[in-house]
Design an enzyme around this catalytic site. Structure first.
Site, PDB file in Angstrom:
ATOM      1  CB  SER A 235       5.040 -63.335  20.517  1.00 48.56           C
ATOM      2  OG  SER A 235       5.213 -64.033  19.304  1.00 48.56           O
ATOM      3  CE  LYS A 280       6.257 -61.297  16.488  1.00 49.28           C
ATOM      4  NZ  LYS A 280       5.889 -61.941  17.763  1.00 49.28           N
TER       5      LYS A 280
END
Length: 347
Positions: A235, A280
């Site tokens: 990611s 996140k």
């Protein structure tokens, strides 16, 4: 009286042990929570030099820890914390296999990021094919007790290939039950195994019974070093690309701003969907970032059917930012060029 006191004491000890067990004994579940936001200046150098421009590009991560009864109950009321089963986390792989897959995904994201940055900076490079990387081994494979997740298959019957597609074509052109000699690298050592091919359940063609992908490496006169440590997964691809591109070109892309984000990067520069984006966003906001790049992925009909109510990463990120009541700007991107175009307008 003495018996009553003894019973009470035993009950008290039992309850104390139960409480201790709830606090320290792990259960077969994990807790996902906001992880670290890491300044990529600390991880990446190009041609032995560090990024000296003001501001930062940062990757964001999801923290994962084994749950206990206590922490599982606690996570129910904590924002941006989620309980998941071991199978949901690893896909049924063992802990060791899961870590190997995460390590490979990180290495692949670095390679794709370096490739994209070199392309954008108009720098020459070559992509070297190292073999077939093993992501999984079927239980009924005759190679199951020899080839492991994380190994790299380099030859079949002494033949080398230029892609995993060519490798699969050769294997499928053989016969079920036919013996094949497979050369592979395990823990840095080259080994060989000869076993019979099985019939694959997907297309009924012969196969050795592994899940595979290309294992590649970038070769360039510009030396990019990424020290990701124990960070795993794909990611960080987008943010790696931006940091490497800034260092390759010497351009000040950030103009002093702290910028975080997430998203995989593909060989053609597309930014892909990731999991845990709400966590996140929470991590990036806590680190005082001003901008957050989020994948603006397309939700297909198949995805909606499998997961009713599913939202794009961008929509999830916007919802998380609203919940946090943060001023951090959520910016949707479909490609790395979208991110560069946005940065160019910040001047």
């Amino acid at each position: 009286m003495k018996n009553n006191k003894l019973v009470k004491r035993l009950v008290a000890i039992f309850l104390a042990l139960v409480v201790i067990a709830c606090v320290i004994v792990p259960i077969p579940y994990y807790i996902e929570e906001p992880g670290d936001t890491i300044n990529l200046k600390e991880l990446i150098t190009v041609n032995g030099k560090e990024d000296e421009h003001k501001g930062s590009f940062s990757l964001t991560s999801v923290g994962i820890r084994r749950a206990t009864v206590f922490t599982a109950l606690k996570s129910k009321v904590e924002p941006f914390h989620e309980i998941i089963s071991a199978d949901d986390l690893t896909g049924g792989a063992s802990d060791a296999e899961y870590m190997q897959i995460q390590k490979f995904n990180m290495e692949t994201s670095q390679n794709f990021a370096i490739e994209q940055a070199l392309k954008l900076a108009d720098k020459p490079y070559e992509m070297t094919y190292k073999g077939v990387y093993v992501l999984g081994v079927e239980k009924n494979s005759n190679f199951a007790d020899k080839i492991s997740v994380g190994d790299t298959v380099t030859k079949a019957d002494g033949k080398t290939f230029t892609s995993s597609e060519d490798f699969m074509k050769y294997v499928k052109s053989q016969k079920v039950g036919q013996e094949m000699k497979v050369t592979y690298v395990h823990d840095g050592k080259t080994k060989e195994a000869t076993e019979k091919l099985i019939k694959l359940p997907t297309d009924k063609k012969p196969g050795i019974g592994i899940t595979l992908t290309d294992h590649t490496e970038i070769d360039s006169q510009d030396k990019v070093k990424v020290d990701a440590g124990n960070i795993g997964g794909p990611s960080a691809g987008l943010m790696f690309t931006l940091e490497i591109y800034e260092q390759l070109t010497g351009k000040d892309l950030r103009h002093g701003e702290k910028i975080a984000g997430t998203g995989t990067i593909s060989p053609d520069g597309e930014v892909g969907r990731i999991g845990g984006i709400d966590k996140k966003v929470a991590s990036a906001a806590a680190s005082d970032n001003k901008i957050f790049f989020a994948p603006n992925d397309e939700i297909t009909k198949e995805m909606e059917k499998a997961q009713p109510g599913i939202k794009s990463n961008y929509e999830e990120a916007k919802a998380a930012a609203k919940k946090l009541d943060t001023d951090m700007k959520i910016v949707p991107v479909k490609t790395v060029q979208d991110a560069l175009d946005y940065l160019a307008k910040m001047k």
